[in-house]
Design an enzyme around this catalytic site. Structure first.
Site, PDB file in Angstrom:
ATOM      1  CG  HIS A  75      17.362   6.596  45.797  1.00  0.00           C
ATOM      2  ND1 HIS A  75      17.225   5.242  45.620  1.00  0.00           N
ATOM      3  CD2 HIS A  75      17.571   7.116  44.552  1.00  0.00           C
ATOM      4  CE1 HIS A  75      17.351   4.939  44.338  1.00  0.00           C
ATOM      5  NE2 HIS A  75      17.568   6.073  43.675  1.00  0.00           N
ATOM      6  CE1 TYR A  88      17.757   3.847  36.597  1.00  0.00           C
ATOM      7  CE2 TYR A  88      18.888   2.998  38.533  1.00  0.00           C
ATOM      8  CZ  TYR A  88      17.999   3.889  37.958  1.00  0.00           C
ATOM      9  OH  TYR A  88      17.348   4.801  38.744  1.00  0.00           O
ATOM     10  CD  GLN A 126      19.488  10.756  43.266  1.00  0.00           C
ATOM     11  OE1 GLN A 126      18.659  10.496  44.130  1.00  0.00           O
ATOM     12  NE2 GLN A 126      19.653   9.984  42.202  1.00  0.00           N
ATOM     13  CE1 TYR A 171       0.192   3.924  48.383  1.00  0.00           C
ATOM     14  CE2 TYR A 171       1.036   3.844  50.624  1.00  0.00           C
ATOM     15  CZ  TYR A 171       0.037   4.187  49.728  1.00  0.00           C
ATOM     16  OH  TYR A 171      -1.126   4.778  50.183  1.00  0.00           O
ATOM     17  CD  GLU A 186       4.897   2.524  42.141  1.00  0.00           C
ATOM     18  OE1 GLU A 186       5.148   1.317  41.939  1.00  0.00           O
ATOM     19  OE2 GLU A 186       4.542   2.966  43.273  1.00  0.00           O
TER      20      GLU A 186
END
Length: 367
Positions: free
Chosen positions: A148, A263, A84, A252, A242
């Site tokens: 991430h 998963y 990513q 958070y 979210e």
């Protein structure tokens, strides 16, 4: 007995498929126009004052596009292109017309450790080349994990710069630890220095740039057009994406609390709330895999004004989130099936522009 087991397995499989479907209705009262074609993964883009577009492709290419002509920007940052990670977001300084600063986040291999981590730089554009490049923040340590990295950038009305970094797949290590990078929203002055009132500047060993923590992988960030609050969204695992309103020093919750599961379907927590941890404004089950985020603040779209747009990578549409009294009251699919929506911006002309993977930049038109 064998027959019963087969029936049970079939039921579980069908139930899994049913749970994996997104049930938001399709809104057909719109169309689109392709503005820039032949893009792979347009991770972020901005409009320059002369109407040109600067577009970040994940592979590290920066494209200048104006009047149908595209030019590759030279001297782009060297990226760590893995999983990513790659060239991520782009944002102009609020006073770009006077100072010329452009900000980028990207996966960088700078440092002594193998792999990469998210970095923030600023630079100026001269003769189709980036000049005066300055690294303002580089997360550590590098890792060869491919997930991430985050990352989005936003400026508030006081000129503070906010950017996000995902927890780099280190779920149980980074997000809850303010002495470590990853799983955080950061706040800097525009030159990369640390604001004196950042929430953790007086905490021993804390990363002084941290503004909030307990995040998983925030790939959406925008400023509310009226309240001027910072809104973000982040990927959950299977379920539990979210939307959050970011406040200084708040936790958070990831991964202590979550509305998602692994998963594989197994649980990693039994908690969806805990004292001292913020509840999301909205969450998605199943996950839509959100990326890109913008409010509609122009009058062009009628009663869509004031509502929120979020891209869905997983289900390949633009999610129109109707907002009332600070809550998402309903959702509709726009650009349904067009492709993986990666980036969303409202242009200076008031139209919404959307970066769609393996397509390009499209303009949203309401019928």
């Amino acid at each position: 007995m064998i027959l019963k087991n087969k029936v049970l397995l079939s039921f579980i499989f069908l139930t899994f498929l049913a749970c994996a479907q997104d049930k938001n209705p399709v809104n057909t009262k719109h169309s689109h126009e392709v503005v820039v074609n032949n893009l792979d993964i347009p991770w972020g883009f901005v409009f320059l004052p002369d109407g040109a577009l600067l577009i970040n492709e994940k592979d590290g290419t920066i494209i200048h596009f104006k009047n149908g002509k595209r030019t590759k920007i030279q001297n782009a940052p060297e990226i760590y292109n893995r999983g990513q990670g790659g060239l991520l977001d782009i944002e102009l300084h609020p006073n770009y017309k006077s100072n010329g600063w452009i900000y980028f986040t990207y996966a960088s291999s700078e440092g002594s450790d193998k792999g990469g981590h998210t970095a923030l730089i600023r630079a100026k554009l001269k003769n189709m080349s980036l000049v005066e490049k300055e690294v303002l923040y580089k997360a550590t340590p590098n890792t060869t994990r491919g997930q991430h990295f985050g990352s989005r950038i936003a400026f508030d009305d006081s000129g503070y710069l906010y950017f996000s970094i995902g927890e780099r797949g280190e779920r149980d290590v980074n997000p809850q630890d303010i002495t470590k990078d990853g799983g955080k929203i950061y706040r800097l002055n525009d030159d990369g220095s640390i604001p004196k009132d950042n929430p953790f500047v007086n905490e021993p060993n804390a990363k002084k740039a941290i503004y909030s923590y307990g995040h998983r992988n925030p790939q959406g960030m925008t400023i509310h057009p009226i309240t001027r609050e910072i809104w973000t969204h982040e990927h959950g695992p299977r379920g539990g994406d979210e939307i959050n309103i970011i406040k200084a020093g708040k936790n958070y919750g990831w991964p202590v609390i979550s509305y998602g599961v692994n998963y594989s379907g197994t649980k990693f927590t039994d908690l969806t709330e805990k004292e001292g941890m913020e509840q999301p404004l909205h969450y998605w089950v199943p996950s839509i895999a959100p990326s890109g985020m913008a409010f509609i603040s122009s009058d062009i779209y009628g009663d869509w004004k004031g509502n929120l747009l979020v891209g869905s990578l997983k289900f390949q549409y633009l999610d129109l989130c109707y907002i009332k009294n600070g809550k998402v009251t309903k959702e509709e699919r726009l650009l349904d099936g067009l492709g993986r929506v990666r980036s969303v911006e409202q242009g200076p002309d008031g139209y919404i522009y959307v970066g769609v993977e393996n397509l390009g930049i499209v303009k949203l038109i309401r019928k």
